[in-house]
Write a protein that holds these residues in place. Structure first.
Motif, mmCIF file in Angstrom:
data_model
loop_
_atom_site.group_PDB
_atom_site.id
_atom_site.type_symbol
_atom_site.label_atom_id
_atom_site.label_comp_id
_atom_site.label_asym_id
_atom_site.label_seq_id
_atom_site.Cartn_x
_atom_site.Cartn_y
_atom_site.Cartn_z
ATOM 1 N N ILE A 107 0.878 -1.240 0.032
ATOM 2 C CA ILE A 107 -0.108 0.000 0.064
ATOM 3 C C ILE A 107 0.788 1.193 0.134
ATOM 4 O O ILE A 107 0.710 2.150 -0.826
ATOM 5 N N ILE A 108 1.917 1.235 0.961
ATOM 6 C CA ILE A 108 2.815 2.521 1.087
ATOM 7 C C ILE A 108 3.353 2.663 -0.247
ATOM 8 O O ILE A 108 3.645 3.675 -0.647
ATOM 9 N N GLU A 109 4.082 1.352 -0.708
ATOM 10 C CA GLU A 109 4.683 1.459 -2.160
ATOM 11 C C GLU A 109 3.976 2.126 -3.107
ATOM 12 O O GLU A 109 4.401 3.096 -3.997
ATOM 13 N N ARG A 110 2.709 1.710 -3.229
ATOM 14 C CA ARG A 110 1.992 2.255 -4.448
ATOM 15 C C ARG A 110 1.310 3.674 -4.299
ATOM 16 O O ARG A 110 1.220 4.299 -5.392
ATOM 17 N N VAL A 111 1.055 4.213 -3.067
ATOM 18 C CA VAL A 111 0.559 5.556 -2.729
ATOM 19 C C VAL A 111 1.874 6.355 -2.900
ATOM 20 O O VAL A 111 1.668 7.601 -3.197
ATOM 21 N N LYS A 112 3.125 5.867 -2.954
ATOM 22 C CA LYS A 112 4.170 6.679 -3.144
ATOM 23 C C LYS A 112 4.631 6.798 -4.638
ATOM 24 O O LYS A 112 5.518 7.782 -4.695
ATOM 25 N N LEU A 113 4.071 6.224 -5.465
ATOM 26 C CA LEU A 113 4.485 6.233 -6.879
ATOM 27 C C LEU A 113 4.080 7.525 -7.486
ATOM 28 O O LEU A 113 3.335 8.130 -7.167
ATOM 29 N N PRO A 114 4.765 7.804 -8.495
ATOM 30 C CA PRO A 114 4.373 8.906 -9.184
ATOM 31 C C PRO A 114 3.032 8.602 -9.901
ATOM 32 O O PRO A 114 2.706 7.704 -10.268
ATOM 33 N N GLN A 115 2.122 9.718 -10.010
ATOM 34 C CA GLN A 115 0.659 9.713 -10.403
ATOM 35 C C GLN A 115 0.432 9.180 -11.835
ATOM 36 O O GLN A 115 -0.535 8.484 -12.125
ATOM 37 N N ASP A 116 1.838 9.070 -12.580
ATOM 38 C CA ASP A 116 1.563 8.718 -13.982
ATOM 39 C C ASP A 116 2.085 7.470 -14.150
ATOM 40 O O ASP A 116 1.984 6.747 -15.303
ATOM 41 N N ASN A 117 2.312 6.606 -13.126
ATOM 42 C CA ASN A 117 2.586 5.380 -12.931
ATOM 43 C C ASN A 117 1.452 4.535 -12.921
ATOM 44 O O ASN A 117 0.594 4.755 -12.217
ATOM 45 N N ARG A 118 1.360 3.325 -13.774
ATOM 46 C CA ARG A 118 0.025 2.801 -13.784
ATOM 47 C C ARG A 118 -0.260 1.796 -12.410
ATOM 48 O O ARG A 118 -1.429 1.612 -12.471
ATOM 49 N N PRO A 141 -8.889 11.045 -5.486
ATOM 50 C CA PRO A 141 -7.764 11.687 -5.245
ATOM 51 C C PRO A 141 -6.457 11.215 -4.321
ATOM 52 O O PRO A 141 -6.804 10.234 -3.792
ATOM 53 N N ALA A 142 -5.334 11.460 -4.813
ATOM 54 C CA ALA A 142 -4.261 10.890 -4.405
ATOM 55 C C ALA A 142 -4.099 11.054 -2.491
ATOM 56 O O ALA A 142 -4.730 12.085 -2.326
ATOM 57 N N LEU A 143 -3.304 10.198 -1.770
ATOM 58 C CA LEU A 143 -3.381 10.557 -0.564
ATOM 59 C C LEU A 143 -2.350 11.830 -0.433
ATOM 60 O O LEU A 143 -1.746 11.718 -1.138
ATOM 61 N N THR A 144 -2.804 12.601 0.718
ATOM 62 C CA THR A 144 -1.910 13.571 0.977
ATOM 63 C C THR A 144 -0.632 13.068 1.509
ATOM 64 O O THR A 144 -0.326 11.957 2.103
ATOM 65 N N GLU A 145 0.351 14.012 1.506
ATOM 66 C CA GLU A 145 1.702 13.664 2.055
ATOM 67 C C GLU A 145 1.631 13.158 3.780
ATOM 68 O O GLU A 145 2.010 12.385 4.212
ATOM 69 N N ALA A 146 0.541 13.927 4.296
ATOM 70 C CA ALA A 146 0.121 13.727 5.554
ATOM 71 C C ALA A 146 -0.360 12.291 5.613
ATOM 72 O O ALA A 146 0.170 11.499 6.993
ATOM 73 N N VAL A 192 1.350 9.125 7.818
ATOM 74 C CA VAL A 192 0.620 8.357 8.939
ATOM 75 C C VAL A 192 0.670 6.896 8.422
ATOM 76 O O VAL A 192 1.158 6.112 9.463
ATOM 77 N N LEU A 193 0.573 6.258 7.378
ATOM 78 C CA LEU A 193 0.946 4.970 7.128
ATOM 79 C C LEU A 193 2.325 4.442 7.324
ATOM 80 O O LEU A 193 2.360 3.544 7.885
ATOM 81 N N VAL A 194 3.105 5.377 6.954
ATOM 82 C CA VAL A 194 4.596 4.928 6.982
ATOM 83 C C VAL A 194 4.914 4.865 8.660
ATOM 84 O O VAL A 194 5.390 3.856 9.227
ATOM 85 N N LYS A 195 4.367 6.036 9.357
ATOM 86 C CA LYS A 195 4.548 5.834 10.871
ATOM 87 C C LYS A 195 4.121 4.897 11.582
ATOM 88 O O LYS A 195 4.535 4.144 12.460
ATOM 89 N N TRP A 196 2.739 4.353 11.059
ATOM 90 C CA TRP A 196 2.085 3.247 11.751
ATOM 91 C C TRP A 196 3.025 2.029 11.473
ATOM 92 O O TRP A 196 3.175 1.015 12.465
ATOM 93 N N GLN A 197 3.285 1.867 10.329
ATOM 94 C CA GLN A 197 4.204 0.706 10.127
ATOM 95 C C GLN A 197 5.609 0.665 10.761
ATOM 96 O O GLN A 197 5.836 -0.578 11.472
ATOM 97 N N GLU A 198 6.089 1.629 11.014
ATOM 98 C CA GLU A 198 7.386 2.070 11.828
ATOM 99 C C GLU A 198 6.957 1.793 13.240
ATOM 100 O O GLU A 198 8.002 1.081 14.009
ATOM 101 N N GLN A 199 5.895 2.067 13.809
ATOM 102 C CA GLN A 199 5.641 1.904 15.266
ATOM 103 C C GLN A 199 4.985 0.271 15.388
ATOM 104 O O GLN A 199 4.728 -0.164 16.605
ATOM 105 N N GLY A 200 5.149 -0.327 14.489
ATOM 106 C CA GLY A 200 4.598 -1.908 14.758
ATOM 107 C C GLY A 200 3.099 -2.162 14.348
ATOM 108 O O GLY A 200 2.594 -3.268 14.844
#
Length: 118
Positions: free
Chosen positions: A77-88, A98-103, A107-115
């Motif tokens: 999920i994190i990998e795909r939401v971080k891709l450039p929007q023109d990537n299929r 709409p794309a997820l905001t940076e915030a 939050v997704l990344v921090k959740w993963q980091e926190q276990g």
């Protein structure tokens, strides 16, 4: 005499600078860092950005309707939401949501980091 005044002027500033330690501030910040949970923080992002494609019965993709399913797929999920929007492979598809905001991505990344607390 001028040297003495200069030393007396510089001394208080040097004492203050010695007591200002950025690692202390970092440790204090981490102590009060908000714990991210699936129910409070992740579930609303998934519900807003991944429906209906990943929510049965309408969804025909990997289901993300509960904690275990999102936890299992969080890396992709994190990998795909971080891709450039023109990537299929970018998610969510540009023409659907709409794309997820940076915030939100942070939050997704921090959740993963926190276990990935439920």
């Amino acid at each position: 005499m001028k040297k003495l005044k200069l030393v007396l002027l510089i001394l208080p500033f040097s004492i203050v600078l010695m007591n200002c330690n950025s690692t202390k501030k970092g440790a204090e910040y981490k102590a009060v860092e908000k714990k991210i949970s699936y129910n409070n923080d992740i579930k609303p992002i998934i519900a807003n950005s991944c429906t209906p494609c990943h929510m049965p019965p309408q969804g025909r993709k990997e289901p993300f309707e509960n904690y275990a399913q999102v936890k299992e797929h969080i890396a992709s999920i994190i990998e795909r939401v971080k891709l450039p929007q023109d990537n299929r492979k970018f998610m969510p598809p540009v023409n659907k949501k709409p794309a997820l905001t940076e915030a939100e991505v942070a939050v997704l990344v921090k959740w993963q980091e926190q276990g990935m607390q439920e």
